[in-house]
Design a protein around this motif. Structure first.
Motif, mmCIF file in Angstrom:
data_model
loop_
_atom_site.group_PDB
_atom_site.id
_atom_site.type_symbol
_atom_site.label_atom_id
_atom_site.label_comp_id
_atom_site.label_asym_id
_atom_site.label_seq_id
_atom_site.Cartn_x
_atom_site.Cartn_y
_atom_site.Cartn_z
ATOM 1 N N ASP A 230 42.982 143.462 -60.433
ATOM 2 C CA ASP A 230 42.312 142.431 -59.643
ATOM 3 C C ASP A 230 42.080 142.941 -58.220
ATOM 4 O OD1 ASP A 230 41.426 140.124 -58.398
ATOM 5 O OD2 ASP A 230 42.793 138.821 -59.484
ATOM 6 N N LYS A 231 40.931 143.563 -57.995
ATOM 7 C CA LYS A 231 40.614 144.153 -56.703
ATOM 8 C C LYS A 231 40.404 143.094 -55.626
ATOM 9 C CE LYS A 231 40.813 148.277 -58.345
ATOM 10 N NZ LYS A 231 41.993 149.116 -58.030
ATOM 11 N N VAL A 232 39.942 141.923 -56.039
ATOM 12 C CA VAL A 232 39.765 140.828 -55.076
ATOM 13 C C VAL A 232 41.112 140.444 -54.484
ATOM 14 C CG1 VAL A 232 39.005 138.443 -54.786
ATOM 15 C CG2 VAL A 232 37.749 139.976 -56.302
ATOM 16 N N PHE A 233 42.090 140.291 -55.351
ATOM 17 C CA PHE A 233 43.426 139.885 -54.921
ATOM 18 C C PHE A 233 44.092 140.963 -54.075
ATOM 19 C CE2 PHE A 233 48.050 139.244 -56.188
ATOM 20 C CZ PHE A 233 48.256 138.216 -55.280
ATOM 21 N N SER A 234 43.991 142.219 -54.498
ATOM 22 C CA SER A 234 44.630 143.306 -53.750
ATOM 23 C C SER A 234 44.007 143.456 -52.360
ATOM 24 C CB SER A 234 44.542 144.620 -54.527
ATOM 25 O OG SER A 234 43.200 144.951 -54.813
ATOM 26 N N ARG A 235 42.680 143.284 -52.265
ATOM 27 C CA ARG A 235 42.023 143.356 -50.955
ATOM 28 C C ARG A 235 42.473 142.190 -50.066
ATOM 29 N NH1 ARG A 235 37.565 145.737 -48.642
ATOM 30 N NH2 ARG A 235 37.196 146.889 -50.551
ATOM 31 N N PHE A 236 42.648 141.021 -50.665
ATOM 32 C CA PHE A 236 43.109 139.858 -49.914
ATOM 33 C C PHE A 236 44.500 140.099 -49.330
ATOM 34 C CE2 PHE A 236 45.263 135.663 -49.804
ATOM 35 C CZ PHE A 236 44.459 135.045 -48.862
ATOM 36 N N ILE A 237 45.374 140.767 -50.069
ATOM 37 C CA ILE A 237 46.715 141.069 -49.578
ATOM 38 C C ILE A 237 46.644 142.000 -48.366
ATOM 39 C CG2 ILE A 237 48.849 142.316 -50.127
ATOM 40 C CD1 ILE A 237 48.690 141.141 -52.921
ATOM 41 N N VAL A 238 45.770 142.989 -48.425
ATOM 42 C CA VAL A 238 45.592 143.895 -47.282
ATOM 43 C C VAL A 238 45.139 143.111 -46.052
ATOM 44 C CG1 VAL A 238 44.242 145.829 -46.369
ATOM 45 C CG2 VAL A 238 45.098 145.902 -48.715
ATOM 46 N N VAL A 239 44.160 142.240 -46.250
ATOM 47 C CA VAL A 239 43.636 141.418 -45.150
ATOM 48 C C VAL A 239 44.711 140.482 -44.618
ATOM 49 C CG1 VAL A 239 41.984 139.592 -44.583
ATOM 50 C CG2 VAL A 239 41.243 141.583 -45.899
ATOM 51 N N GLN A 240 45.490 139.890 -45.536
ATOM 52 C CA GLN A 240 46.567 138.981 -45.135
ATOM 53 C C GLN A 240 47.554 139.690 -44.216
ATOM 54 O OE1 GLN A 240 46.716 135.739 -45.848
ATOM 55 N NE2 GLN A 240 48.674 135.154 -46.715
ATOM 56 N N ASN A 241 47.880 140.936 -44.538
ATOM 57 C CA ASN A 241 48.795 141.703 -43.696
ATOM 58 C C ASN A 241 48.197 141.986 -42.325
ATOM 59 O OD1 ASN A 241 51.474 142.886 -44.906
ATOM 60 N ND2 ASN A 241 50.048 142.779 -46.608
ATOM 61 N N LEU A 242 46.957 142.443 -42.311
ATOM 62 C CA LEU A 242 46.336 142.817 -41.049
ATOM 63 C C LEU A 242 46.077 141.613 -40.145
ATOM 64 C CD1 LEU A 242 43.808 145.568 -42.234
ATOM 65 C CD2 LEU A 242 45.957 145.891 -40.977
ATOM 66 N N THR A 243 45.686 140.490 -40.728
ATOM 67 C CA THR A 243 45.433 139.305 -39.902
ATOM 68 C C THR A 243 46.720 138.715 -39.356
ATOM 69 O OG1 THR A 243 45.439 137.872 -41.871
ATOM 70 C CG2 THR A 243 43.308 138.680 -41.091
ATOM 71 N N GLY A 244 47.852 139.123 -39.931
ATOM 72 C CA GLY A 244 49.124 138.656 -39.393
ATOM 73 C C GLY A 244 49.337 139.052 -37.953
ATOM 74 N N ILE A 245 48.629 140.091 -37.512
ATOM 75 C CA ILE A 245 48.784 140.540 -36.128
ATOM 76 C C ILE A 245 48.236 139.511 -35.140
ATOM 77 C CG2 ILE A 245 46.601 141.823 -35.849
ATOM 78 C CD1 ILE A 245 48.325 144.040 -34.538
ATOM 79 N N SER A 246 47.236 138.736 -35.565
ATOM 80 C CA SER A 246 46.733 137.679 -34.679
ATOM 81 C C SER A 246 47.709 136.500 -34.641
ATOM 82 C CB SER A 246 45.353 137.203 -35.131
ATOM 83 O OG SER A 246 45.423 136.510 -36.364
ATOM 84 N N LEU A 247 48.398 136.249 -35.765
ATOM 85 C CA LEU A 247 49.431 135.218 -35.766
ATOM 86 C C LEU A 247 50.608 135.629 -34.900
ATOM 87 C CD1 LEU A 247 49.552 134.287 -39.585
ATOM 88 C CD2 LEU A 247 48.320 133.113 -37.764
ATOM 89 N N MET A 248 50.869 136.934 -34.869
ATOM 90 C CA MET A 248 51.990 137.482 -34.118
ATOM 91 C C MET A 248 51.960 137.079 -32.652
ATOM 92 S SD MET A 248 52.480 141.494 -33.174
ATOM 93 C CE MET A 248 51.217 141.436 -31.893
ATOM 94 N N ILE A 249 50.763 137.078 -32.061
ATOM 95 C CA ILE A 249 50.708 136.849 -30.611
ATOM 96 C C ILE A 249 50.423 135.401 -30.238
ATOM 97 C CG2 ILE A 249 50.037 139.220 -30.069
ATOM 98 C CD1 ILE A 249 47.191 138.154 -29.628
ATOM 99 N N LEU A 250 50.227 134.523 -31.221
ATOM 100 C CA LEU A 250 49.955 133.122 -30.879
ATOM 101 C C LEU A 250 51.016 132.529 -29.949
ATOM 102 C CD1 LEU A 250 48.542 131.540 -34.178
ATOM 103 C CD2 LEU A 250 47.296 132.409 -32.194
ATOM 104 N N PRO A 251 52.305 132.679 -30.244
ATOM 105 C CA PRO A 251 53.302 132.095 -29.328
ATOM 106 C C PRO A 251 53.363 132.796 -27.977
ATOM 107 C CG PRO A 251 54.380 133.399 -31.034
ATOM 108 C CD PRO A 251 52.935 133.262 -31.435
ATOM 109 N N PHE A 252 52.900 134.049 -27.911
ATOM 110 C CA PHE A 252 52.962 134.782 -26.646
ATOM 111 C C PHE A 252 51.909 134.285 -25.646
ATOM 112 C CE2 PHE A 252 55.196 137.879 -29.346
ATOM 113 C CZ PHE A 252 56.316 138.094 -28.549
ATOM 114 N N TYR A 253 50.901 133.558 -26.102
ATOM 115 C CA TYR A 253 49.939 132.985 -25.162
ATOM 116 C C TYR A 253 50.634 131.999 -24.224
ATOM 117 C CZ TYR A 253 46.200 134.906 -28.126
ATOM 118 O OH TYR A 253 45.374 135.751 -28.831
#
Length: 411
Positions: A230-253
């Motif tokens: 399931d390439k759709v699912f595996s690509r989504f997992i990669v994106v989920q990991n990378l987008t976590g970096i934007s969640l990382m800094i939300l409290p730092f604002y």
């Protein structure tokens, strides 16, 4: 009246729970209120990042185990109730330690927060899996887009009520630290406990029976097969990991604002209200995008917003704390979009019989999110906000390309 309730039973239950939960979570909003509390107790960005690593990462670490246990059980409601009530207990524990130890020994409170945040996060992990699985069973696929949009709208309006309560508490000069935060945490405990009561009304249908598989076999054989097929699912997992970096800094604002402008407590409520207002107004925007272009478009735009906000925060901070409120307005847009887009997209690409498995794999393999807040706190500690925020923006822009690069075809 009874027939009408039965017809819309699950809408009433989930929307009612969403309303109470939103008010509750405003009390300890993890982008404004909680960062302010931690900053009050410790000025170490590493400790701050470590707490958020536990908060974001623990559910992902244990999700595979939880999903494996749940896949063998046809009924998930008991896991949902246990998780919610443990979360309520964690708020009560935080309220106790903040009230009794903040003045004499803030270090004790900080150490206790590591434990209570762990309880909050691990219980949220299995509660989240059960919650999504039950929604998948009781809400028809054709109605989910409408349901998630309504749920987000109700939650956003309710969160605004919570934000006004927060502002009122911080505006009261008679309520000083730690009394103000202790009251807020106790309200969060009560609200979350009341919210859990609605789930007793759910008549959960059984899931399809699945073969019992040992966890080691399940991990080493089934997961690689699913990801490969399931390439759709595996690509989504990669994106989920990378987008976590934007969640990382939300409290730092919030921490950045407090250190840049030397804010008093009144701005905590103001920023929270701006964030909630952004969440509310964005519901119409995201609903329109979802209806016209689908869940993938919502996810794409969320990633793009995540790339823009850090740069915007650095620029607009030059104009003072009031104008800086617009950062939290945009944060509200991202929060709303993620709730509407990411969960629905995961449900959309998950085969019904393997839904809990997909949710669990997605969570467990999002391992990058576990260490991101700690990395972010360490980066800010040693390199400052400017470099960290710019680096986040670059990674998020790269992620938009990764998610849209190839045509995705579900297996």
């Amino acid at each position: 009246m009874i027939e009408l309730f039965n017809k819309y039973r699950y809408y009433v239950i989930f929307l009612g729970h969403g309303m109470l939960l939103a008010i509750t979570m405003s009390m300890i909003d993890f982008n404004t209120v909680f960062p302010s509390l931690v900053n009050k107790l410790s000025d170490s960005k590493v400790i701050f990042g470590a707490l958020y690593s536990i908060m974001l990462g623990v559910p992902f670490i244990f999700n595979l185990f939880f999903s494996h246990i749940m896949r063998r059980d046809q009924y998930k409601k008991k896991y949902l109730l246990l998780g919610i009530n443990l979360r309520a207990l964690s708020f009560l524990g935080m309220a106790f330690f903040v009230y009794y130890f903040s003045i004499e020994s803030s270090a004790i409170v900080v150490y206790s927060l590591f434990f209570w945040i762990f309880v909050f996060s691990i219980s949220g992990g299995f509660a989240g899996i059960a919650y999504l699985d039950i929604i998948g069973k009781v809400i028809d696929e054709k109605d989910r887009n409408k349901f998630f949009t309504y749920k987000q709208l109700v939650s956003s309006v309710s969160a605004l009520v919570g934000g006004l309560i927060i502002k009122k508490i911080f505006d009261l000069k008679s309520l000083e630290f730690p009394n103000n935060y202790s009251i807020i945490l106790f309200i969060a405990f009560g609200g979350l406990f009341l919210a859990s009561l609605l789930f007793w009304l759910i008549k959960e249908p059984p899931s399809n029976k699945q073969e019992d598989v040992k966890l080691s076999t399940y991990f080493f054989k089934e997961i690689p097969a699913i990801l490969k097929g399931d390439k759709v699912f595996s690509r989504f997992i990669v994106v989920q990991n990378l987008t976590g970096i934007s969640l990382m800094i939300l409290p730092f604002y919030m921490v950045y604002a407090k250190e840049t402008f030397q804010l008093d407590n009144s701005y905590i409520g103001i920023y929270l209200i701006f964030q909630i207002s952004g969440t509310i107004l964005s519901n119409f925007f995201w609903g329109r995008i979802n209806s016209k272009w689908g869940n993938k478009a919502v996810v794409n735009l969320c990633i793009l917003f995540g790339a823009i906000i850090p740069i915007f925060a650095l620029i607009i901070s030059r104009f003072g704390p009031s104008v800086y409120s617009l950062v939290f307005f945009l944060v509200g847009f991202v929060i709303s979009g993620r709730k509407i887009g990411f969960d629905q997209y995961l449900l959309e690409i998950s085969p019904e019989v393997e839904r809990t498995t997909y949710i669990g794999i997605n969570g467990t393999l999002s391992i990058f999110i576990v260490i991101l807040p700690l990395i972010g706190g360490t980066f800010i500690e040693y390199f400052g906000y400017n470099i960290t925020f710019l680096l986040v923006s670059i990674i998020m822009f790269i992620t938009t390309y990764i998610f849209r690069e190839k045509k995705q075809v579900h297996r």
